[in-house]
Motif scaffolding. Structure first.
Motif, PDB file in Angstrom:
ATOM      1  N   VAL A 163       0.731  -1.127  -0.101  1.00 28.53           N
ATOM      2  CA  VAL A 163       0.021   0.023   0.092  1.00 28.53           C
ATOM      3  C   VAL A 163       0.863   1.083  -0.074  1.00 28.53           C
ATOM      4  CG1 VAL A 163      -2.040   1.220   1.220  1.00 28.53           C
ATOM      5  CG2 VAL A 163      -1.600  -1.226   1.160  1.00 28.53           C
ATOM      6  N   HIS A 164       0.818   2.013  -0.850  1.00 28.82           N
ATOM      7  CA  HIS A 164       1.600   3.141  -1.403  1.00 28.82           C
ATOM      8  C   HIS A 164       0.968   4.289  -1.265  1.00 28.82           C
ATOM      9  CE1 HIS A 164       5.804   1.425  -2.287  1.00 28.82           C
ATOM     10  NE2 HIS A 164       4.920   0.308  -2.444  1.00 28.82           N
ATOM     11  N   THR A 165      -0.313   4.201  -1.825  1.00 28.47           N
ATOM     12  CA  THR A 165      -1.233   5.398  -2.115  1.00 28.47           C
ATOM     13  C   THR A 165      -1.647   5.926  -0.638  1.00 28.47           C
ATOM     14  OG1 THR A 165      -3.047   6.464  -3.049  1.00 28.47           O
ATOM     15  CG2 THR A 165      -3.279   4.183  -2.070  1.00 28.47           C
ATOM     16  N   THR A 166      -1.941   7.446  -0.554  1.00 30.04           N
ATOM     17  CA  THR A 166      -2.535   7.915   0.554  1.00 30.04           C
ATOM     18  C   THR A 166      -3.967   8.394   0.119  1.00 30.04           C
ATOM     19  OG1 THR A 166      -1.531  10.149  -0.112  1.00 30.04           O
ATOM     20  CG2 THR A 166      -0.327   8.571   1.362  1.00 30.04           C
ATOM     21  N   TYR A 167      -4.161   8.423  -1.055  1.00 33.76           N
ATOM     22  CA  TYR A 167      -5.744   8.883  -1.610  1.00 33.76           C
ATOM     23  C   TYR A 167      -6.527   8.082  -0.806  1.00 33.76           C
ATOM     24  CZ  TYR A 167      -3.323  11.386  -5.561  1.00 33.76           C
ATOM     25  OH  TYR A 167      -2.590  12.569  -6.019  1.00 33.76           O
ATOM     26  N   GLU A 168      -7.631   8.794  -0.031  1.00 36.19           N
ATOM     27  CA  GLU A 168      -8.940   8.249   0.636  1.00 36.19           C
ATOM     28  C   GLU A 168      -9.588   7.373  -0.362  1.00 36.19           C
ATOM     29  OE1 GLU A 168     -10.475   7.001   3.906  1.00 36.19           O
ATOM     30  OE2 GLU A 168      -8.754   8.545   3.773  1.00 36.19           O
TER      31      GLU A 168
ATOM     32  N   VAL B 207      -2.954   2.662   7.481  1.00 35.81           N
ATOM     33  CA  VAL B 207      -3.258   1.378   6.722  1.00 35.81           C
ATOM     34  C   VAL B 207      -3.902   0.824   8.128  1.00 35.81           C
ATOM     35  CG1 VAL B 207      -2.981  -1.036   6.100  1.00 35.81           C
ATOM     36  CG2 VAL B 207      -1.753   1.023   4.998  1.00 35.81           C
ATOM     37  N   GLN B 208      -3.356   0.714   8.983  1.00 35.98           N
ATOM     38  CA  GLN B 208      -3.979   0.275  10.409  1.00 35.98           C
ATOM     39  C   GLN B 208      -5.268   0.904  10.950  1.00 35.98           C
ATOM     40  OE1 GLN B 208      -0.552   0.764  13.185  1.00 35.98           O
ATOM     41  NE2 GLN B 208      -0.352  -1.512  13.139  1.00 35.98           N
ATOM     42  N   SER B 209      -5.384   2.179  10.255  1.00 34.46           N
ATOM     43  CA  SER B 209      -6.555   2.966  10.691  1.00 34.46           C
ATOM     44  C   SER B 209      -7.878   2.452   9.985  1.00 34.46           C
ATOM     45  CB  SER B 209      -6.343   4.206  10.648  1.00 34.46           C
ATOM     46  OG  SER B 209      -6.594   4.593   9.248  1.00 34.46           O
TER      47      SER B 209
END
Length: 348
Positions: A100-105, A133-135
């Motif tokens: 997981v690299h993206t930060t886009y919601e 990611v944990q969120s």
């Protein structure tokens, strides 16, 4: 051990660059790694000397057959659920990983879907991204694996700017996420403090036409036509020269992104001894800790602009770039990242 790594699109972007650099030092006699892209948008050439297979395939049935025929021990999907859905439809008994690299919601929504149930482990590039990611999902094995910086990116002391000007550099796509508008606002204010500063924007060749038009109009509105130079595209092998020119001119590198899961261009600048100033967002704050750069919130504020000016002209410049260069060499070399990646594969 046979591994398949899958990503939707093959461009010349950050994920592909990170993959190329990571795999350079992998022992291919121990780890047989294949790459799968659904579509190629000009990035395939980046993998021309990779020993493994590189597949371009978008049809689900063909991809399922590829996985079954090759009997992969591990299949890793990058920022996508598509291949996870395909694996779910076949009798696959290997391990399933997700990067997981993206930060886009919008791009993270699938983490809450049932398709994630089959994932055995997750790889992220930073502590910030792990928390993000944990969120969304907190019952998975999550490993942190930073991006590797190419060994071809090295400081070049002979790259001298032939004018008495200091280059302030910005690298990225011309899009809202990279926040080019903030950079132009900063350029406008910094140029008032020091007439020797000039500003180079590198990248954006394939940005939307409307965005490029707005970019050019803002340069005109801020009266920066003689101060800003736009270089739409630079071959990756030439980026050392760009960063080194900025470093040797007495300038710096500025990142204005709204968010970053890692910050590839930041460590590229650091390895080329170019001082870095970053927006206090995402993983960027991790990279510039302990005096390796300047991290600022609300960068457009007058006091922050003055802080940038003083940082560029700091008497501690040599100490700052020494710390930054050493940090990248110790933590993000191709060899160290490849080794960490192989340890993850062995563990899972």
């Amino acid at each position: 051990m046979k591994i398949l790594i899958s990503y939707l699109f093959c461009t010349k972007g950050g994920v592909e660059t990170a993959l190329v650099n990571r795999l350079k030092e992998v022992n291919t006699s121990l780890y047989e790694i294949d790459l799968l892209f659904f579509k190629d948008y000009g990035g395939l050439s980046m993998f021309h000397d990779w020993d493994g297979n590189v597949y371009i395939e978008e049809y689900a049935e063909n991809i399922k057959k590829l996985i079954i025929d090759n009997q992969y021990d591990i299949v890793i999907a990058i920022d996508s659920k598509e291949i996870l859905e395909m694996i779910k439809a076949i009798e696959y008994d290997g391990k399933i990983g997700l990067e997981v690299h993206t930060t886009y919601e919008e791009g993270l929504k699938y983490l809450s879907s049932e398709v994630i149930d089959s994932v055995d482990f997750i790889i992220v590039p930073s502590e910030y991204q792990k928390k993000l990611v944990q969120s969304k999902i907190n019952n998975k094995n999550i490993f942190i694996l930073g991006n590797a910086v190419s060994g071809n990116l090295v400081y070049q002391s002979q790259c001298k700017f032939p004018y008495h000007k200091k280059i302030v550099l910005w690298v990225g796509r011309i899009d809202p996420h990279k926040n080019w508008k903030l950079f132009l606002k900063i350029a406008s204010e910094l140029s008032k403090l020091d007439e020797k500063l000039i500003f180079w924007v590198v990248g954006g060749l394939k940005s939307r036409t409307e965005e490029i038009k707005e970019f050019e109009e803002m340069i005109y509105e801020l009266d920066l036509e003689c101060k800003v130079r736009w270089i739409p595209q630079v071959d990756y092998q030439k980026m050392s020269e760009i960063y080194s020119l900025a470093a040797n001119s007495g300038g710096c590198y500025i990142s204005t992104s709204h968010n970053e899961s890692f910050g590839m261009t930041v460590i590229e600048a650091m390895i080329c001894r170019c001082p870095v100033i970053v927006h206090a967002v995402g993983a960027l704050t991790e990279l510039v800790q302990e005096g390796r750069g300047l991290c600022l919130e609300n960068m457009e504020e007058t006091e922050k602009i003055k802080a940038m000016f003083h940082f560029i002209n700091s008497s501690d410049r040599e100490k700052i770039v020494n710390r930054a260069e050493r940090y990248v060499n110790e933590n993000f070399s191709c060899k160290s990242i490849s080794l960490k990646f192989c340890k993850i594969l062995d563990k899972v």
